[in-house]
Design a protein around this motif. Structure first.
Motif, short mmCIF file in Angstrom:
data_model
loop_
_atom_site.label_atom_id
_atom_site.label_comp_id
_atom_site.label_asym_id
_atom_site.label_seq_id
_atom_site.Cartn_x
_atom_site.Cartn_y
_atom_site.Cartn_z
N THR A 164 36.22 39.72 34.90
CA THR A 164 37.02 39.37 36.07
C THR A 164 38.22 40.31 36.16
O THR A 164 39.10 40.29 35.29
CB THR A 164 37.51 37.91 36.03
N SER A 206 40.70 42.16 39.45
CA SER A 206 41.53 41.63 40.55
C SER A 206 41.76 42.76 41.55
O SER A 206 41.82 43.94 41.17
CB SER A 206 42.89 41.17 40.00
N TYR A 232 44.51 43.23 42.58
CA TYR A 232 45.79 43.76 42.09
C TYR A 232 45.57 44.94 41.14
O TYR A 232 46.50 45.70 40.89
CB TYR A 232 46.59 42.66 41.37
N TYR A 235 50.40 42.49 34.91
CA TYR A 235 49.12 41.91 35.32
C TYR A 235 48.26 42.97 36.02
O TYR A 235 47.07 43.12 35.72
CB TYR A 235 49.38 40.71 36.24
N SER A 236 48.87 43.70 36.96
CA SER A 236 48.11 44.66 37.76
C SER A 236 47.54 45.79 36.90
O SER A 236 46.36 46.16 37.03
CB SER A 236 49.01 45.25 38.85
N LYS A 241 44.67 44.61 34.82
CA LYS A 241 43.42 44.45 35.57
C LYS A 241 42.79 45.81 35.90
O LYS A 241 41.56 45.94 35.91
CB LYS A 241 43.68 43.64 36.84
N ALA A 299 36.39 41.72 41.52
CA ALA A 299 37.83 41.86 41.78
C ALA A 299 38.20 40.90 42.90
O ALA A 299 38.12 41.26 44.09
CB ALA A 299 38.18 43.30 42.14
N SER A 316 40.36 38.64 45.51
CA SER A 316 41.67 38.54 46.16
C SER A 316 42.26 37.20 45.76
O SER A 316 41.74 36.51 44.88
CB SER A 316 41.51 38.64 47.68
N ASP A 371 36.75 39.50 48.39
CA ASP A 371 38.09 39.50 48.98
C ASP A 371 38.13 39.24 50.48
O ASP A 371 39.16 39.48 51.11
CB ASP A 371 38.77 40.85 48.69
#
Ligand SMILES: NC(=O)c1ccc[n+]([C@@H]2O[C@H](COP(=O)([O-])OP(=O)(O)OC[C@H]3O[C@@H](n4cnc5c(N)ncnc54)[C@H](O)[C@@H]3O)[C@@H](O)[C@H]2O)c1
Length: 271
Positions: free
Chosen positions: A146, A148, A150, A161-162, A165, A190, A192, A249
């Protein structure tokens, strides 16, 4: 219809949100589930839901911040069901405190940065490592990480976090590249912003609205949207798909940044 009959699947952070939806969906499609979570009670609740619906599941505690916990969980999957065919590395560093402090690169505390990399990047790498070792014994398999959106484009907040990912996305390509010839596929989803209890608790309504506005489809994403994609990537129907990051997303990543403002302008002009 996608079937996961005769497959054994393990999900990390399977006790809530996206991981819960993925566990329930893969079980409904016939997989035998190893539902894992940092909080064993949450994993047990989801495993009980699967069993109540006529499926097969066990709950195992797994903290992806701890290598032994990950290797033990994979070993438990093999010990109970005899093999591991599908691994959904869904867990990430998601504590309320870390997300609150992950503001910008000037202020993010380095212990929050380090812990985010340790849990999300190192933990997902170790999930892939023990997953690959088990899938070699099974003669192949499918790993889904998983990520994101982001990790695809920069947001206003959450640098740790970004970046973590984005690393998960590259890790996905690395694992797919190294292990494709062994029949082991590795893809990422990824998402949203998805409507989960954590989102409702932590994210201000205005931020949720902006994210909903950025989607091309006229609704917020929900965990089931991710679960449908994860179940497909896990299945043999996706047997020629590996090494890709699939945005889930509602079209958020498909348009120019000006889309929302232009849409509102044109709606006004055409009225
Ligand atoms: N919800 C969203 O909007 C969204 C968007 C993009 C990506 N994601 C990603 O989806 C995944 C799941 O997020 P969610 O929103 O469903 O989360 P959630 O908050 O609904 O649930 C998180 C679960 O993770 C477990 N957990 C926390 N730390 C853990 C650890 N160290 N090891 C194992 N389990 C742990 C918790 O116990 C909890 O059950 C995460 O990787 C997240 O980054 C979520």
């Amino acid at each position: 219809m996608t079937t996961l009959a005769n497959k054994v699947a393990m999900v990390t952070a399977g006790g809530a949100g996206i991981g819960r939806a993925c566990s329930l969906t893969m079980a409904a499609k016939g997989a035998r589930l190893v539902v894992t979570d940092l909080h064993i009670a949450a994993a047990e609740t989801v495993a009980a839901e699967i069993i109540a619906a006529g499926g097969e599941a066990i709950a195992v505690r797994c903290d992806i911040g701890d290598e032994t916990s990950i290797s033990d969980a994979v070993a438990a999957a093999e010990a109970h069901f005899g093999r591991l065919d599908i691994l959904h590395n869904n867990a990430a560093m998601l504590s309320d405190e870390a997300l609150a402090l992950d503001g910008d690169i000037l202020s993010v505390p380095m212990d929050v940065w380090d812990r985010t990399m340790e849990v999300t990047v190192r933990g997902t790498l170790l999930g892939c490592r023990y997953g690959v070792l088990a899938m070699r014994r099974a003669g192949g398999g499918s790993i889904i990480n998983t990520g994101s959106i982001y990790g695809l484009r920069a947001a206003n907040r959450m640098p740790a976090y970004s970046v973590s990912k984005a690393a998960v996305h590259m890790l996905t390509e690395v694992v797919a590249t190294a292990h494709g010839r062994e029949g082991i596929r590795c893809n990422a989803v990824a998402p949203s912003m998805m409507r989960t209890p954590t989102l409702d608790r932590l994210v201000p309504r205005a931020i949720v609205d902006y994210n909903e506005d950025a989607a091309l489809l006229p609704r917020m994403g929900v965990p089931q949207d991710v679960a449908s994609m994860v179940a497909f990537l896990a299945s043999d129907e996706a047997s020629y798909l590996t090494g890709h990051v699939f945005p889930v997303d509602g079209g958020t990543m498909a348009h120019l940044p000006t889309y929302g403002d232009e849409r509102r302008f044109l709606e006004g002009v055409n009225r």
